[in-house]
Motif scaffolding. Structure first.
Motif, PDB file in Angstrom:
ATOM      1  N   MET A 103       0.825  -1.200   0.000  1.00 28.02           N
ATOM      2  CA  MET A 103       0.000   0.000   0.000  1.00 28.02           C
ATOM      3  C   MET A 103       0.862   1.253   0.000  1.00 28.02           C
ATOM      4  SD  MET A 103      -3.109  -1.173   2.552  1.00 28.02           S
ATOM      5  CE  MET A 103      -3.860   0.436   2.697  1.00 28.02           C
ATOM      6  N   MET A 113      -7.867  -1.728  -4.328  1.00 29.88           N
ATOM      7  CA  MET A 113      -8.601  -2.216  -3.158  1.00 29.88           C
ATOM      8  C   MET A 113      -9.896  -1.417  -2.967  1.00 29.88           C
ATOM      9  SD  MET A 113      -6.912  -2.769   0.586  1.00 29.88           S
ATOM     10  CE  MET A 113      -5.709  -3.994   0.114  1.00 29.88           C
ATOM     11  N   ILE A 114      -9.809  -0.095  -3.091  1.00 31.40           N
ATOM     12  CA  ILE A 114     -10.988   0.761  -2.931  1.00 31.40           C
ATOM     13  C   ILE A 114     -12.017   0.456  -4.026  1.00 31.40           C
ATOM     14  CG2 ILE A 114     -11.805   3.162  -3.129  1.00 31.40           C
ATOM     15  CD1 ILE A 114      -9.263   4.002  -1.658  1.00 31.40           C
ATOM     16  N   LEU A 117     -13.618  -2.981  -3.274  1.00 29.56           N
ATOM     17  CA  LEU A 117     -14.502  -2.860  -2.107  1.00 29.56           C
ATOM     18  C   LEU A 117     -15.774  -2.103  -2.482  1.00 29.56           C
ATOM     19  CD1 LEU A 117     -12.093  -1.998   0.864  1.00 29.56           C
ATOM     20  CD2 LEU A 117     -13.480  -4.059   0.603  1.00 29.56           C
ATOM     21  N   GLY A 118     -15.619  -1.006  -3.233  1.00 27.07           N
ATOM     22  CA  GLY A 118     -16.774  -0.212  -3.642  1.00 27.07           C
ATOM     23  C   GLY A 118     -17.727  -1.016  -4.511  1.00 27.07           C
ATOM     24  N   ILE A 120     -18.047  -4.361  -4.587  1.00 29.51           N
ATOM     25  CA  ILE A 120     -18.694  -5.401  -3.784  1.00 29.51           C
ATOM     26  C   ILE A 120     -19.770  -4.774  -2.895  1.00 29.51           C
ATOM     27  CG2 ILE A 120     -18.284  -7.072  -1.916  1.00 29.51           C
ATOM     28  CD1 ILE A 120     -15.687  -7.814  -3.256  1.00 29.51           C
ATOM     29  N   LEU A 121     -19.463  -3.574  -2.379  1.00 25.96           N
ATOM     30  CA  LEU A 121     -20.432  -2.883  -1.527  1.00 25.96           C
ATOM     31  C   LEU A 121     -21.716  -2.578  -2.312  1.00 25.96           C
ATOM     32  CD1 LEU A 121     -20.628  -1.871   1.353  1.00 25.96           C
ATOM     33  CD2 LEU A 121     -19.687   0.310   0.619  1.00 25.96           C
ATOM     34  N   ALA A 124     -23.631  -5.642  -2.622  1.00 28.28           N
ATOM     35  CA  ALA A 124     -24.226  -5.990  -1.329  1.00 28.28           C
ATOM     36  C   ALA A 124     -25.486  -5.152  -1.085  1.00 28.28           C
ATOM     37  CB  ALA A 124     -23.212  -5.779  -0.200  1.00 28.28           C
ATOM     38  N   PHE A 125     -25.430  -3.845  -1.415  1.00 32.30           N
ATOM     39  CA  PHE A 125     -26.612  -2.982  -1.251  1.00 32.30           C
ATOM     40  C   PHE A 125     -27.746  -3.496  -2.133  1.00 32.30           C
ATOM     41  CE2 PHE A 125     -24.068   1.117  -0.121  1.00 32.30           C
ATOM     42  CZ  PHE A 125     -23.683   0.523   1.053  1.00 32.30           C
TER      43      PHE A 125
ATOM     44  N   ILE B 114     -10.497   2.866   2.991  1.00 31.29           N
ATOM     45  CA  ILE B 114     -10.544   1.402   2.991  1.00 31.29           C
ATOM     46  C   ILE B 114     -11.154   0.882   4.295  1.00 31.29           C
ATOM     47  CG2 ILE B 114      -9.089  -0.683   3.089  1.00 31.29           C
ATOM     48  CD1 ILE B 114      -7.259   0.674   1.043  1.00 31.29           C
ATOM     49  N   LEU B 117     -14.954   1.654   4.244  1.00 31.19           N
ATOM     50  CA  LEU B 117     -15.612   0.764   3.280  1.00 31.19           C
ATOM     51  C   LEU B 117     -15.684  -0.664   3.820  1.00 31.19           C
ATOM     52  CD1 LEU B 117     -14.144   1.826  -0.209  1.00 31.19           C
ATOM     53  CD2 LEU B 117     -16.518   2.013   0.547  1.00 31.19           C
ATOM     54  N   GLY B 118     -14.570  -1.126   4.407  1.00 31.17           N
ATOM     55  CA  GLY B 118     -14.529  -2.486   4.961  1.00 31.17           C
ATOM     56  C   GLY B 118     -15.541  -2.650   6.087  1.00 31.17           C
ATOM     57  N   ILE B 120     -18.348  -0.856   6.582  1.00 30.93           N
ATOM     58  CA  ILE B 120     -19.704  -0.816   6.042  1.00 30.93           C
ATOM     59  C   ILE B 120     -20.025  -2.126   5.326  1.00 30.93           C
ATOM     60  CG2 ILE B 120     -21.166   0.340   4.307  1.00 30.93           C
ATOM     61  CD1 ILE B 120     -19.957   2.972   5.162  1.00 30.93           C
ATOM     62  N   LEU B 121     -19.016  -2.680   4.638  1.00 31.32           N
ATOM     63  CA  LEU B 121     -19.207  -3.949   3.938  1.00 31.32           C
ATOM     64  C   LEU B 121     -19.544  -5.063   4.926  1.00 31.32           C
ATOM     65  CD1 LEU B 121     -19.137  -4.999   1.080  1.00 31.32           C
ATOM     66  CD2 LEU B 121     -16.718  -5.518   1.356  1.00 31.32           C
TER      67      LEU B 121
END
Lengths: 216, 216
Positions: A103, A113-114, A117-118, A120-121, A124-125, B114, B117-118, B120-121
């Motif tokens: 990182m 990574m962001i 994650l975004g 997948i989020l 998920a929503f 990160i 986001l993690g 909230i995920l």
């Protein structure tokens, strides 16, 4: 689905990062095999080098796909998800200590990574919306798929769809408030199932993926 | 809940970042007021300077809290969530172009992103588990809350709980497989509702928050 054009793999292949690459071990998996489960107790991060990898949640006999990750994407083993080889796949795996170094030294590592994650989020929503509002979501999906199959215009393997009605009218059709229909439509766009082209105009890049997503 | 000890606010207050701070506008909100909705069409990022902010999904009359963010946390207006002032709150708001600059110049900015986001995920996964497995989840929550209230040991405003049974036995009690109960328990730990102390030993830091989370 490919999430971006800038590829972390190309970045990591750079000559000046040869030393950093040594923190990764390559591991290969056969198509369909489970790679990590939610009870996996090592906290690892992996970069996909070859093939695709499915990230999903599972409870009893229900599965919810959160992402199909492609080469250059990365994810963690410590999120409570199942990770499965969607093709024959090869991963670069490393521990969390080394990730901190990545990182610091490779900004694209963090940005990837962001992005993942975004993504997948958002899925998920979308899953939460579909579960919390199963009936309305199903009726909306049914309506969209029916309209798409009846009057959608084929384009690059997908379907271009123009609703001949306002969101208010669409909400009446599926029996929900305008706000809920608007939120569910936005969910589908954010999850990549549809692209918004204009007022009431959508492009469905992969109608079969949409049908699978609603469990048809 | 506070998510970390390293604070982005302290970082941004540093003298050498004075120029960068100019990309933020401060905006104040009264406790309980809506800050951004899912239809907000500007793509903004905000850092919480004062007060707490609730991030939640809403469909018709149902609300799902994804996070209570604290000063130093950051999030985006473009995720499809409702953002509400949980206290009188003050935010530093900026556009996505400036965020790219922040990400390059302030590594903690990206790491905070990160982390949030993690977090909230994990809460989103927990909500999916509770929706997909409403009955089992409710029975498990009921059981845990009852055990905690009957035999939990008070500790720092929370309750320490020791299950006098194996996961297999717990699964029998709530009528599910061992795997599902294990996943749901892990969800609760990852969401911060419980801390695992040892085999069958959990600490519930805020029993009222847990009761609210299950809608009691």
């Amino acid at each position: 689905m490919k999430l971006s054009d800038i590829n972390l793999l190309d970045e990591l292949e750079k000559v000046e990062l040869a030393e950093l690459r040594a923190v990764f071990r390559e591991r290969k998996f056969v198509k369909g095999s489970g790679i990590f489960g939610p009870d996996h107790n090592e906290n690892l991060v992996f970069v996909i080098a070859r093939g695709r990898v499915r990230v999903y949640l599972a409870y009893e006999d229900k599965e919810f796909t959160l992402a199909i990750l492609s080469p250059g994407d990365l994810y963690s083993t410590h999120s409570g998800c199942h990770i499965q080889a969607f093709d024959n796949a090869s991963l670069w795996v490393t521990d969390v200590q080394s990730v901190k170094r990545c990182m610091t030294e490779v900004p694209l590592f963090t940005r990837t990574m962001i992005r993942v994650l975004g993504h997948i989020l958002q899925n998920a929503f979308s899953i939460i919306g579909s579960l919390a509002f199963k009936d309305i979501y199903n009726r909306l999906m049914d309506f969209i798929l029916r309209e798409a199959n009846e009057s959608g215009v084929p384009e690059n393997g997908g379907l271009f769809l123009k609703f001949d009605m306002t969101i208010e009218q669409l909400a009446q059709v599926v029996g929900a408030t305008r706000q809920t229909v608007s939120t569910l439509l936005n969910d589908m766009v954010r999850s990549g199932f549809m692209e918004k082209r204009g007022r009431g105009e959508y492009f469905i890049p992969d109608p079969e993926e949409l049908e699978r997503a609603v469990g048809r």
